[in-house]
Design a protein around this motif. Structure first.
Motif, PDB file in Angstrom:
ATOM      1  N   SER A   1       0.831  -1.205   0.000  1.00 18.39           N
ATOM      2  CA  SER A   1       0.000   0.000   0.000  1.00 18.39           C
ATOM      3  C   SER A   1       0.868   1.260   0.000  1.00 18.39           C
ATOM      4  CB  SER A   1      -0.966   0.008   1.190  1.00 18.39           C
ATOM      5  OG  SER A   1      -0.276  -0.096   2.412  1.00 18.39           O
TER       6      SER A   1
ATOM      7  N   LYS B   1       0.800   4.034  -3.064  1.00 18.68           N
ATOM      8  CA  LYS B   1       0.476   5.416  -2.720  1.00 18.68           C
ATOM      9  C   LYS B   1       1.662   6.344  -3.022  1.00 18.68           C
ATOM     10  CE  LYS B   1      -1.700   8.064   0.949  1.00 18.68           C
ATOM     11  NZ  LYS B   1      -2.298   7.968   2.301  1.00 18.68           N
TER      12      LYS B   1
ATOM     13  N   GLN C   1      -6.133   9.359  -7.004  1.00 17.86           N
ATOM     14  CA  GLN C   1      -6.657   7.991  -7.015  1.00 17.86           C
ATOM     15  C   GLN C   1      -7.558   7.788  -8.227  1.00 17.86           C
ATOM     16  OE1 GLN C   1      -8.447   7.714  -3.093  1.00 17.86           O
ATOM     17  NE2 GLN C   1      -6.652   6.627  -2.311  1.00 17.86           N
TER      18      GLN C   1
ATOM     19  N   GLU D   1      -4.616   1.047  -1.272  1.00 18.43           N
ATOM     20  CA  GLU D   1      -3.808   2.022  -0.542  1.00 18.43           C
ATOM     21  C   GLU D   1      -4.056   1.993   0.965  1.00 18.43           C
ATOM     22  OE1 GLU D   1      -3.866   5.978  -2.131  1.00 18.43           O
ATOM     23  OE2 GLU D   1      -2.968   5.345  -4.026  1.00 18.43           O
TER      24      GLU D   1
END
Length: 74
Positions: free
Chosen positions: A7, A11, A21, A39
């Motif tokens: 994650s 990110k 996103q 994420e």
């Protein structure tokens, strides 16, 4: 892979590439909810979709050997 590594990687790469996103969702063909779950470190995700996202950053899921005695037996 330690919890959070995946994650954090996604990110971090998304932000490094100045993507929202929503941008990443459109770019990779996966849903926005999937990107958010990824994420946030959701424990169960479809590997094929994870790889779709990782390919955008030149990466993919693969097995990583762990030293004997460190196997999580949950």
């Amino acid at each position: 892979m330690a919890q959070g590594d995946l994650s954090d990687f996604v990110k971090g790469e998304r932000k490094k590439n100045s993507l929202t996103q929503e941008d990443l969702s459109r770019m990779t063909g996966v849903g926005l909810r999937f990107i958010r779950d990824l994420e946030q470190g959701k424990a169960s995700l479809r590997m094929d979709k994870v790889n779709q996202v990782l390919e955008a950053f030149g990466a993919k899921l693969s097995p990583v050997p762990i030293p004997k005695g460190n196997v999580d037996e949950s």
